[in-house]
Scaffold this motif. Structure first.
Motif, PDB file in Angstrom:
ATOM      1  N   ILE A 115       0.877  -1.112   0.153  1.00 43.58           N
ATOM      2  CA  ILE A 115       0.363  -0.324  -0.092  1.00 43.58           C
ATOM      3  C   ILE A 115       0.694   1.284   0.205  1.00 43.58           C
ATOM      4  O   ILE A 115       0.765   2.102  -0.948  1.00 43.58           O
ATOM      5  CB  ILE A 115      -1.338  -0.062   1.280  1.00 43.58           C
ATOM      6  N   ASN A 116       2.183   1.374   1.012  1.00 44.41           N
ATOM      7  CA  ASN A 116       2.726   2.273   0.706  1.00 44.41           C
ATOM      8  C   ASN A 116       3.778   2.415  -0.426  1.00 44.41           C
ATOM      9  O   ASN A 116       3.601   3.479  -0.787  1.00 44.41           O
ATOM     10  CB  ASN A 116       3.847   2.280   2.351  1.00 44.41           C
ATOM     11  N   ARG A 117       3.771   1.592  -1.676  1.00 43.41           N
ATOM     12  CA  ARG A 117       4.782   1.460  -2.758  1.00 43.41           C
ATOM     13  C   ARG A 117       3.083   2.352  -3.478  1.00 43.41           C
ATOM     14  O   ARG A 117       3.540   2.582  -4.634  1.00 43.41           O
ATOM     15  CB  ARG A 117       5.002   0.398  -2.619  1.00 43.41           C
ATOM     16  N   LYS A 118       1.975   1.770  -3.511  1.00 42.21           N
ATOM     17  CA  LYS A 118       1.340   2.162  -4.362  1.00 42.21           C
ATOM     18  C   LYS A 118       0.899   3.632  -3.909  1.00 42.21           C
ATOM     19  O   LYS A 118       0.494   5.281  -5.245  1.00 42.21           O
ATOM     20  CB  LYS A 118      -0.233   1.578  -4.013  1.00 42.21           C
ATOM     21  N   VAL A 119       0.849   4.225  -2.808  1.00 43.59           N
ATOM     22  CA  VAL A 119       0.847   5.407  -2.607  1.00 43.59           C
ATOM     23  C   VAL A 119       1.854   6.517  -2.710  1.00 43.59           C
ATOM     24  O   VAL A 119       1.598   7.503  -3.721  1.00 43.59           O
ATOM     25  CB  VAL A 119      -0.033   5.671  -0.603  1.00 43.59           C
ATOM     26  N   ALA A 120       2.790   5.876  -2.964  1.00 41.59           N
ATOM     27  CA  ALA A 120       4.433   6.950  -2.896  1.00 41.59           C
ATOM     28  C   ALA A 120       3.840   6.907  -4.532  1.00 41.59           C
ATOM     29  O   ALA A 120       3.949   7.888  -5.552  1.00 41.59           O
ATOM     30  CB  ALA A 120       5.032   5.754  -3.090  1.00 41.59           C
ATOM     31  N   TYR A 121       3.416   6.199  -5.575  1.00 37.55           N
ATOM     32  CA  TYR A 121       2.952   5.952  -7.251  1.00 37.55           C
ATOM     33  C   TYR A 121       2.746   6.884  -7.135  1.00 37.55           C
ATOM     34  O   TYR A 121       2.708   7.597  -8.427  1.00 37.55           O
ATOM     35  CB  TYR A 121       3.724   4.340  -7.215  1.00 37.55           C
ATOM     36  N   LEU A 122       1.528   6.745  -6.223  1.00 32.90           N
ATOM     37  CA  LEU A 122       0.273   7.617  -7.269  1.00 32.90           C
ATOM     38  C   LEU A 122       0.733   9.565  -6.840  1.00 32.90           C
ATOM     39  O   LEU A 122       0.111   9.762  -7.322  1.00 32.90           O
ATOM     40  CB  LEU A 122      -1.414   7.361  -6.328  1.00 32.90           C
ATOM     41  N   GLN A 123       1.249   9.896  -5.908  1.00 34.38           N
ATOM     42  CA  GLN A 123       1.786  10.685  -5.282  1.00 34.38           C
ATOM     43  C   GLN A 123       3.069  11.465  -6.216  1.00 34.38           C
ATOM     44  O   GLN A 123       3.846  12.439  -6.292  1.00 34.38           O
ATOM     45  CB  GLN A 123       1.738  10.592  -3.706  1.00 34.38           C
ATOM     46  N   ASP A 124       3.320  10.417  -7.272  1.00 34.10           N
ATOM     47  CA  ASP A 124       4.976  10.776  -7.926  1.00 34.10           C
ATOM     48  C   ASP A 124       6.088  11.061  -6.728  1.00 34.10           C
ATOM     49  O   ASP A 124       6.601  11.927  -7.318  1.00 34.10           O
ATOM     50  CB  ASP A 124       4.266  11.676  -8.899  1.00 34.10           C
ATOM     51  N   HIS A 125       5.778  10.090  -6.170  1.00 35.94           N
ATOM     52  CA  HIS A 125       7.171  10.414  -5.046  1.00 35.94           C
ATOM     53  C   HIS A 125       8.352   9.152  -5.789  1.00 35.94           C
ATOM     54  O   HIS A 125       8.854   8.904  -5.152  1.00 35.94           O
ATOM     55  CB  HIS A 125       6.854   9.749  -3.581  1.00 35.94           C
ATOM     56  N   ARG A 126       8.090   8.472  -7.079  1.00 34.41           N
ATOM     57  CA  ARG A 126       8.741   6.912  -6.997  1.00 34.41           C
ATOM     58  C   ARG A 126       8.703   7.200  -8.921  1.00 34.41           C
ATOM     59  O   ARG A 126       8.035   7.965  -9.400  1.00 34.41           O
ATOM     60  CB  ARG A 126       7.896   5.881  -6.947  1.00 34.41           C
ATOM     61  N   ARG A 127      10.117   7.134  -9.014  1.00 36.44           N
ATOM     62  CA  ARG A 127      10.601   6.924 -10.820  1.00 36.44           C
ATOM     63  C   ARG A 127       9.725   8.577 -11.162  1.00 36.44           C
ATOM     64  O   ARG A 127       9.130   8.736 -11.459  1.00 36.44           O
ATOM     65  CB  ARG A 127       9.499   6.549 -11.449  1.00 36.44           C
TER      66      ARG A 127
END
Length: 221
Positions: A115-127
């Motif tokens: 869930i944390n990885r998914k939230v970070a992806y949705l908030q543009d904190h990854r890649r």
């Protein structure tokens, strides 16, 4: 039942005046509709179940769209059910009745990191700096918008060609689909109350649309 689920005070009903019903009026009409349905067919046990589990005021607010002030985008408990389905089928597929400590361990060790990885992806904190692919619902939204923006004749022709090219449809299934397309093409066009400012329409397609879309709104926007 499907209409009762989707009705909302902000959506006009399909009549000549474009009447806007209140939440209480929608509830009363829904109860009357389902009661008449059961009464005419002598379904007393079905009515008892539907009233106690679905249409009583305490249950109505849990699933009906009309119980919310704004038109909700999500329906019933679909997000919670999706989460529990992932736990049961992905993390605990071999356990019928797992212990509470095991469920807690799985949620903390496996579920929350995902869930944390998914939230970070949705908030543009990854890649960072890389283009983000469209989500499945965004692709579906764009596809529906493009389809509804086309003239009715073109949409009907594309649906007919897609049905003829679909190798999974054969015999009676293909004939039934082609008959539905032909009936839709010959159906008289109704007049609906459309408001781009409120983004509402009284047509049946808008009422049950996943994205609150219909061809009348798309073509006026």
């Amino acid at each position: 039942f499907r209409v009762h689920l989707h009705q909302h005070p902000s959506i006009p009903i399909n009549d000549t005046a474009g009447t806007m019903l209140s939440s209480d009026e929608i509830h009363r009409r829904a109860v009357q509709d389902i009661y008449n349905f059961c009464f005419e067919r002598d379904l007393s046990q079905v009515w008892a179940y539907l009233w106690n589990r679905w249409y009583t005021p305490k249950q109505w607010i849990l699933w009906a769209r009309a119980a919310c002030d704004a038109i909700p985008r999500l329906k019933t408990t679909m997000i919670v059910e999706s989460l529990w389905r992932q736990i049961k089928r992905r993390d605990l597929p071999q356990f019928n009745r797992p212990r509470l400590d095991l469920v807690t361990h799985v949620m903390l060790k496996f579920l929350l990191p995902r869930i944390n990885r998914k939230v970070a992806y949705l908030q543009d904190h990854r890649r960072l700096g890389r283009p983000k692919a469209l989500a499945p619902w965004q692709s579906s939204f764009a596809q529906d918008w493009r389809s509804m923006s086309k003239p009715d004749e073109l949409r009907s022709m594309e649906q007919e060609l897609a049905c003829l090219k679909d190798t999974s449809r054969k015999g009676p299934a293909r004939a039934e689909r082609l008959a539905d397309i032909e009936a839709e093409r010959d159906r008289p066009r109704g007049k609906y109350h459309t408001s781009v400012e409120r983004w509402t329409c009284s047509c049946p397609s808008y009422l049950i649309s996943r994205f609150l879309l219909c061809k009348h709104l798309v073509r006026e926007a």
